[in-house]
Scaffold this motif. Structure first.
Motif, PDB file in Angstrom:
ATOM      1  N   GLY B 111      77.607  31.949 -18.627  1.00 43.84           N
ATOM      2  CA  GLY B 111      76.726  32.840 -19.359  1.00 43.84           C
ATOM      3  C   GLY B 111      75.276  32.640 -18.951  1.00 43.84           C
ATOM      4  N   LEU B 112      74.463  33.647 -19.209  1.00 46.30           N
ATOM      5  CA  LEU B 112      73.021  33.555 -18.997  1.00 46.30           C
ATOM      6  C   LEU B 112      72.355  34.491 -19.989  1.00 46.30           C
ATOM      7  CD1 LEU B 112      70.905  33.463 -15.809  1.00 46.30           C
ATOM      8  CD2 LEU B 112      70.454  35.263 -17.475  1.00 46.30           C
ATOM      9  N   ARG B 113      71.316  33.994 -20.635  1.00 44.71           N
ATOM     10  CA  ARG B 113      70.512  34.842 -21.522  1.00 44.71           C
ATOM     11  C   ARG B 113      69.044  34.540 -21.277  1.00 44.71           C
ATOM     12  NH1 ARG B 113      73.690  38.721 -24.488  1.00 44.71           N
ATOM     13  NH2 ARG B 113      75.638  37.697 -25.054  1.00 44.71           N
ATOM     14  N   VAL B 114      68.201  35.553 -21.461  1.00 46.61           N
ATOM     15  CA  VAL B 114      66.754  35.379 -21.369  1.00 46.61           C
ATOM     16  C   VAL B 114      66.184  35.556 -22.773  1.00 46.61           C
ATOM     17  CG1 VAL B 114      64.626  36.157 -20.271  1.00 46.61           C
ATOM     18  CG2 VAL B 114      66.788  36.313 -19.028  1.00 46.61           C
ATOM     19  N   ASP B 115      65.421  34.569 -23.230  1.00 49.51           N
ATOM     20  CA  ASP B 115      64.921  34.645 -24.608  1.00 49.51           C
ATOM     21  C   ASP B 115      63.624  35.459 -24.667  1.00 49.51           C
ATOM     22  OD1 ASP B 115      62.731  33.022 -24.019  1.00 49.51           O
ATOM     23  OD2 ASP B 115      63.650  31.204 -24.804  1.00 49.51           O
ATOM     24  N   PRO B 116      63.096  35.712 -25.868  1.00 55.48           N
ATOM     25  CA  PRO B 116      61.902  36.576 -25.971  1.00 55.48           C
ATOM     26  C   PRO B 116      60.674  36.005 -25.278  1.00 55.48           C
ATOM     27  CG  PRO B 116      63.022  36.429 -28.091  1.00 55.48           C
ATOM     28  CD  PRO B 116      63.680  35.425 -27.191  1.00 55.48           C
ATOM     29  N   GLN B 117      60.650  34.707 -25.030  1.00 56.60           N
ATOM     30  CA  GLN B 117      59.518  34.101 -24.321  1.00 56.60           C
ATOM     31  C   GLN B 117      59.763  34.017 -22.813  1.00 56.60           C
ATOM     32  OE1 GLN B 117      60.867  32.531 -27.287  1.00 56.60           O
ATOM     33  NE2 GLN B 117      59.387  33.899 -28.305  1.00 56.60           N
ATOM     34  N   ASP B 118      60.795  34.701 -22.347  1.00 60.19           N
ATOM     35  CA  ASP B 118      61.142  34.748 -20.922  1.00 60.19           C
ATOM     36  C   ASP B 118      61.710  33.439 -20.382  1.00 60.19           C
ATOM     37  OD1 ASP B 118      60.632  37.398 -20.678  1.00 60.19           O
ATOM     38  OD2 ASP B 118      58.732  37.186 -19.607  1.00 60.19           O
ATOM     39  N   ASN B 119      62.126  32.548 -21.268  1.00 62.17           N
ATOM     40  CA  ASN B 119      62.891  31.407 -20.791  1.00 62.17           C
ATOM     41  C   ASN B 119      64.299  31.871 -20.411  1.00 62.17           C
ATOM     42  OD1 ASN B 119      60.860  29.319 -21.506  1.00 62.17           O
ATOM     43  ND2 ASN B 119      61.299  30.076 -23.581  1.00 62.17           N
ATOM     44  N   VAL B 120      64.867  31.238 -19.406  1.00 59.31           N
ATOM     45  CA  VAL B 120      66.191  31.598 -18.916  1.00 59.31           C
ATOM     46  C   VAL B 120      67.166  30.489 -19.294  1.00 59.31           C
ATOM     47  CG1 VAL B 120      67.567  32.121 -16.869  1.00 59.31           C
ATOM     48  CG2 VAL B 120      65.189  32.900 -16.999  1.00 59.31           C
ATOM     49  N   TRP B 121      68.221  30.871 -19.995  1.00 62.32           N
ATOM     50  CA  TRP B 121      69.191  29.889 -20.484  1.00 62.32           C
ATOM     51  C   TRP B 121      70.517  30.081 -19.753  1.00 62.32           C
ATOM     52  CZ3 TRP B 121      68.335  26.964 -25.315  1.00 62.32           C
ATOM     53  CH2 TRP B 121      67.064  27.179 -25.859  1.00 62.32           C
TER      54      TRP B 121
END
Lengths: 362, 358
Positions: B111-121
């Motif tokens: 999985g990969l998600r980008v949070d509202p602060q543009d961090n990439v998880w």
């Protein structure tokens, strides 16, 4: 007490079975099928021409697949430290590489070029077939690599024959072929024992075959080719026969006199012309390079599509022009045969001179 | 009327009802598709798409299975290395760079998600880790721990397992150990305050775990089962603007909704076998739910669009390999409600779908 006795008896039986398997007194497996029965086959003179030139730092390992495109470029799919797919110029010079570090490359088995010059790599390590554009871009994948996380639980050792026959997954599939409509035919394989037909978009249509030596059974379907009428030629290696199927995978014929067909090839290339097509089949020297069968393996047969033998060429060996376990052939030009060989980590360009064919004792 | 005949008539009637229902219930949403989003040179290949996401600038990040997982030989234990990579592409889909090169836990992208602060998880199901990369590509937070070694021989009686696990004897199956001992984690999401929610997962754990923005454990909920608040595979998680938590319960073929403290609120089905969720960010939020009805996703696949109460608005796409078809969608980016990125496992590609208003 009784239970212990049963256990010991089982152990004795197991040890007995194991010693049978490894007994040097038994004939090795290759003796059963790797002897062609055709006689009085004319010998087609041939020569190997120096061709492939690797740049410094570029090496091929076991050459498992070879194919040309319409422009004369040659692709070799091979097992080096990593499995790799190399492209050579029409002059045999290494030009570039497709699929470096790609997820679907683990253990090369075959490569074929279709009518649009797309390059199809068949990998029996990942159970995948990858279609590259002529520029090396992935256009489609067939099959699916076993999930590495699931694989962890299968360790140690290699997984066994499963005969899963899943519609959209393979079991160490071996080769791929195409008809004039772009339908895709896959010989599948070491674990499954079947031939699968997909449409040009990768949609499963049909599969035939189970493991065995009976009618429409296979024992390692190892190589596959299609003619311009859509007939399919399957190198049923373990059964020592070429099995011919029609376009719907209905059985047409068995050709049983040309030894074990490690590699089959239908000449003329993927695009239909008015040329006459021939079927080539290699009765390859075993991949462990045993000394004994060298005398009666290693030759390649040239046949009419109906199985009539035209001639043969080559023998087992490592010198130029000899064949060190042919694993694949390209025969776009029926008189220019490219051979990919396991044992000398090489491919060869072979020129045939059929007009000079002479009758010879087989 | 014989019993057989009556049964037959009932079957016919049921079939009629079913077909009428199927025709009337779910409208098809038309869309345009670009199936050739990611452009790389010949030394970079993407494989199975574990996850894809865009940041606020439209840059695309892909966590993909590429290369091979390796087990080292010759040691008294076997160590798992390689197998997955994190790539960055520009707004036009051109490859920019690799992030996290040779880092410790990139083995089986999931999985990969980008949070509202543009961090990439990134979420890795073999390393059992959720890793946060800041916008510069530095590692900012690591949740979970990769098992030190992998088992390559039958486990001896009494030998311990590594990493995660179903919990101690006194805990219900699948409820997990408080903390971040994941077992095949699948997804990550955040609420407005930056609290972190992890779907854990697709292994022996069946829980949603909540952490503070600094990674400290707050609580978790769920166990293996089919009751409300229980899961049979937590495959995806999303949090809406009110802080409600949506969990894709794949084995039970439903979405469960919880409040921010994990209290069960409601559930809905009728969205097939949910593989992944994406929650839009507009004033009216919608869920996209990817359905794959067979193991290879080649027979039965679509993406549903629903309201937050589960009402299906429409669906789009079908199973296959052509543009606009799907084979095992594992990730959707819906930063823009009608401009989606859809990543597939089995087709090794990211497609851009532009949904059209009917």
């Amino acid at each position: 007490m009784k239970r212990r006795l049963t256990v010991s008896l089982t152990l004795v039986a197991l040890i007995g079975a194991l010693s049978l398997v490894f007994s040097p007194l038994l004939p090795p497996a290759y003796a059963q099928t790797n002897r062609a029965t055709a006689t009085n086959v004319p010998v087609i003179p041939h020569e190997a021409v120096p061709f492939f030139k690797n740049t410094p730092g570029i090496y091929t390992g076991e050459n498992m697949g070879i194919a040309t495109n319409s422009k004369g470029n040659v692709y070799i799919y091979h097992r080096a430290n990593e499995t790799r797919l190399f492209e050579y110029s029409p002059q045999g010079v290494f030009t570039r590489e497709f699929g470096r570090n790609i997820y679907g490359f683990a253990f090369a088995h075959g490569v074929r070029v279709d009518a649009q010059d797309n390059v199809w790599a068949v990998d029996e390590g990942t159970d995948m077939i990858i279609k590259f554009s002529p520029e090396g871009k992935v256009l489609m994948v067939l099959g699916r690599r076993n999930d590495p996380v699931e694989q962890l639980s299968n360790m140690p050792g290699s997984s066994a024959f499963h005969g899963r026959n899943s519609r959209n997954r393979f079991g160490r599939q071996t080769d791929v072929a195409f008809d004039q409509q772009g339908n895709i035919f896959v010989s599948d394989g070491y674990f499954d024992a079947r031939v699968v037909k997909f449409d040009k978009n990768g949609r499963f249509l049909k599969a035939v075959g189970t493991r065995g030596n009976g009618h429409l059974q296979f024992s390692t379907p190892h190589s596959i080719a299609a003619d311009w009428q859509g007939n399919v030629y399957v190198g049923d290696r373990g059964n020592g026969r070429v099995v011919v199927l029609d376009n719907d995978l209905d059985w047409k014929a068995n050709y049983t006199n040309v030894g074990a067909p490690w590699a089959v090839c239908v000449s003329g290339g993927p695009v239909k012309t008015s040329a006459k097509q021939y079927l080539y089949s290699s009765n390859s020297w075993s991949d462990s390079a045993p000394a004994e069968p060298m005398a009666w393996t290693g030759e390649v047969y040239k046949m009419e599509l109906d199985g009539t033998i035209v001639g043969r060429f080559g023998k087992a060996g490592k010198a130029p022009g000899e064949f060190a376990t042919i694993h694949a052939m390209d025969c776009r030009d029926p008189n220019v045969i490219y051979t990919a060989e396991i044992n000398n980590w090489r491919s060869q360009k072979i020129l045939l001179k059929p007009q000079a064919a002479t009758a010879s004792r087989n | 009327m014989t019993y057989e005949l009556r049964a037959f008539a009932t079957v016919i009637a049921l079939a009629l009802c079913a077909s009428v229902g199927a025709q009337t219930s779910v409208p098809e949403i038309p869309f345009d598709v670009d199936a050739d989003v990611l452009k790389t040179t010949l030394d970079v290949y993407v494989g199975e798409i574990g996850g894809v996401g865009r940041n606020s600038r439209g840059q695309i990040f892909v966590y993909t299975r590429t290369g091979h997982p390796y087990g080292t030989l010759g040691d008294n234990r076997t160590f798992l290395r390689n197998g997955s990579k994190l790539f960055q592409f520009d707004q036009g889909g051109r490859f920019v760079r690799e992030l996290g090169q040779q880092t410790y836990g990139f083995n089986a992208a999931y999985g990969l998600r980008v949070d509202p602060q543009d961090n990439v998880w990134t979420i890795d199901e073999a390393a059992n880790q959720v890793v946060k990369f800041d916008a510069q590509g530095n590692i900012a937070l690591v949740l979970g721990r990769k098992p030190e070694a992998i088992s390559v021989r039958p486990r001896e009686p009494g030998a311990g397992g590594g990493g995660g696990g179903g919990g101690a004897a006194n805990r219900p199956p699948g409820s997990g150990v408080p903390g971040s001992s994941f077992n095949h984690p699948a997804d990550v999401a955040w609420d407005k305050a930056g609290n972190i929610y992890v779907a854990d997962g697709t292994g022996t754990n069946n829980r949603v775990a909540k952490y503070a923005p600094d990674g400290s454990f707050i609580r978790h909920w769920g166990q293996t089962g089919a009751e409300d608040g229980q899961f049979n595979g937590v495959k995806s998680v999303a949090v809406d603007a009110q802080g409600n938590v949506y969990a894709a319960d794949i084995g039970n073929k439903r979405i469960q909704v919880f409040d921010a403290d994990g209290n069960f609120k409601y559930k809905f089905a009728g969205v097939g076998t949910p593989q992944t969720l994406c929650l839009t960010t507009g004033a009216t939020q919608y869920l996209y739910i990817a359905h794959s009805g067979d193991p290879e996703g080649m027979d039965d696949a679509t993406i549903y669009k629903t309201k937050l109460d589960g009402t299906v608005v429409g669906k789009f796409g079908s199973a296959g390999k052509l543009p606009g078809q799907f084979s095992l969608v594992n990730s959707i980016d819906c930063r823009s409600e009608n401009d989606l990125l859809v990543g597939e496992m089995a087709n090794w590609r990211v497609q851009k779908l532009t949904l059209k208003q009917r």
